[in-house]
Design a protein around this motif. Structure first.
Motif, PDB file in Angstrom:
ATOM      1  N   THR A  13      22.121 -53.480  32.389  1.00 17.46           N
ATOM      2  CA  THR A  13      21.530 -54.120  31.214  1.00 17.46           C
ATOM      3  C   THR A  13      22.604 -54.579  30.242  1.00 17.46           C
ATOM      4  O   THR A  13      22.553 -55.700  29.708  1.00 17.46           O
ATOM      5  CB  THR A  13      20.564 -53.148  30.509  1.00 17.46           C
TER       6      THR A  13
ATOM      7  N   GLN B 181      24.428 -57.621  31.742  1.00 17.97           N
ATOM      8  CA  GLN B 181      23.524 -58.769  31.836  1.00 17.97           C
ATOM      9  C   GLN B 181      23.296 -59.396  30.463  1.00 17.97           C
ATOM     10  O   GLN B 181      23.296 -60.628  30.324  1.00 17.97           O
ATOM     11  CB  GLN B 181      22.202 -58.341  32.459  1.00 17.97           C
TER      12      GLN B 181
ATOM     13  N   ASN C  46      16.318 -53.584  27.461  1.00 22.91           N
ATOM     14  CA  ASN C  46      15.727 -54.307  28.595  1.00 22.91           C
ATOM     15  C   ASN C  46      14.954 -55.539  28.134  1.00 22.91           C
ATOM     16  O   ASN C  46      14.946 -56.571  28.824  1.00 22.91           O
ATOM     17  CB  ASN C  46      14.807 -53.381  29.388  1.00 22.91           C
TER      18      ASN C  46
ATOM     19  N   ARG D  20      17.374 -58.296  27.662  1.00 27.12           N
ATOM     20  CA  ARG D  20      17.768 -58.827  28.975  1.00 27.12           C
ATOM     21  C   ARG D  20      16.699 -59.757  29.523  1.00 27.12           C
ATOM     22  O   ARG D  20      17.024 -60.847  30.040  1.00 27.12           O
ATOM     23  CB  ARG D  20      17.988 -57.668  29.948  1.00 27.12           C
TER      24      ARG D  20
END
Length: 400
Positions: free
Chosen positions: A157, A160, A257, A260
């Motif tokens: 995460t 990314q 998250n 992301r």
């Protein structure tokens, strides 16, 4: 995967607008942005001015008897790869076969469109969504392809989000550099020389969005900006990511998250739109010939993360060797000096470098001196960089 429809831009070409609105209701309810046009010519005009994720094309509409086929032929001739679903009524099977040969991805019978269209669109968008990032890493100009390749290699995460933010910043920078290099200068509200000396992600965001609003901005730059943020909700999402980048940098938050996922959606949509709607390229001029009527330009194509490949283009005026050119498939190559430049490494490798601000000092004429940064993934220190000036910088800014 119905969530793929949320924010998807779908162009519907059908001369029966009431029927089209009826069978598109489930798409609109799922969050798709639907634009209706009544004939193939209007669809072709719309495609030429803004990005779409998917086309729904009625076979039997103007121009001519089978205007859907006419539109698909225009797309094929222009080598546009926007995925298209064709809508066919009774007696149109032969035309559907021809449509598939022209590149249509699938077809739906109009009599059952209310039930079949939604899953067909989801299936097609799922397919293109999965391929979008890899296509971007292989097909987009090197300055963008390199960032997409790095984003694809990220596995956690944190990485990314970090690589995704770098990629979005690269898109904003790329569009801004094209817009300022290829457009008539016009002051951008709030842009100062101090911001141009050390441009941040927020500076590139402000520049790109302002250029997107100016009618005089180069058309390709505007379409790149539209591919990333075509409407207010996505511009708001980009604004939030600029804040996120600053908060992470200053230790005020950590990537989540949900961050992301937002970044991934934006990048996949941008990758899909640019690789299917635009014939976008960069090249570095290596030599030119003039036969008395036209210029023939030899160049190295800067595409993907691979070694630059030889290419030949026609130009409407002389081009200096080493010039970085914008290729958009619709017009003669456009000089991007001095916002983008080329250099040759000691090993003979041709590299593209990009605008990274202006120096605090100026040249003897008082013109700002451009500084560059690598944008194509090359390793090692950049040496023997070009040192051009950018007099037009003063015309873009409103203060010092």
């Amino acid at each position: 995967m119905t969530a793929l429809l949320s924010g998807a831009r779908i162009l519907v070409a059908d001369d029966q607008p009431d029927a089209a609105r009826t069978f598109c209701r489930t798409l609109r309810d799922a969050g798709a942005k639907i634009q209706h046009v009544a004939d193939g010519q209007a669809a072709w005009d719309a495609i030429g001015s803004q990005p779409f994720d998917l086309l729904l094309i009625d076979m039997k509409m103007p121009p001519q008897e089978w205007g859907g086929l006419w539109l698909l032929e225009q797309l094929a001739n222009a080598r546009a790869r926007i995925p298209a679903l064709v809508l066919s009524g009774e007696g149109g099977k032969a035309q559907v076969i021809k449509a598939m040969r022209l590149g249509a991805a699938d077809w739906v019978d109009k009599d059952s469109a209310a039930e079949q269209l939604h899953p067909a669109c989801v299936n097609l968008l799922t397919e293109v969504n999965e391929a979008a990032l890899q296509n971007a890493a292989e097909q987009l100009p090197t300055l963008l392809a390199y960032r997409f390749a790095r984003y694809l290699r990220a596995t956690t995460t944190d990485t990314q989000v970090s690589e995704g933010l770098h990629t979005i910043e690269a898109i904003l920078r790329f569009a801004s550099c094209i817009g300022m290099a290829a457009s008539q200068p016009r002051p951008i509200p709030g842009l100062s020389m101090s911001k141009l000396r050390r441009p941040s992600m927020g500076t590139w965001r402000d520049l790109a969005f302002a250029l997107g609003r100016q009618t005089e901005t180069n058309a390709t730059a505007k379409r790149i900006i539209q591919a990333l943020a075509p409407d207010t909700p996505t511009r708001n999402a980009v604004d939030a990511l600029v804040k996120l980048r600053n908060d992470i940098f200053h230790g005020r938050t950590a990537p989540k998250n949900t961050d992301r996922d937002t970044i991934d959606c934006l990048l996949r949509r941008f990758a899909h739109r640019t690789t299917t709607n635009l014939q976008l390229g960069l090249a570095v001029a290596t030599s030119m010939r003039f036969d008395g009527n036209a210029y023939t330009l030899d160049a190295l194509l800067l595409r993907g993360t691979a070694t630059p490949q030889p290419a030949t283009h026609h130009a409407d005026r002389p081009v200096v060797d080493g010039t970085i050119l914008l290729l958009d498939g619709a017009s003669a190559p456009t000089d991007l000096t001095p916002l983008l430049a080329s250099m040759v490494t000691p090993t003979g490798e041709v590299r593209c470098v990009q605008f990274d601000g202006v120096l605090d000092s100026t040249d003897s004429n008082g013109d700002p001196i451009v500084k560059y940064a690598s944008g194509d993934g090359g390793d090692g220190e950049l040496r023997n960089l070009p040192v051009p000036t950018w007099p037009a910088a003063y015309q873009w800014t409103t203060s010092s």
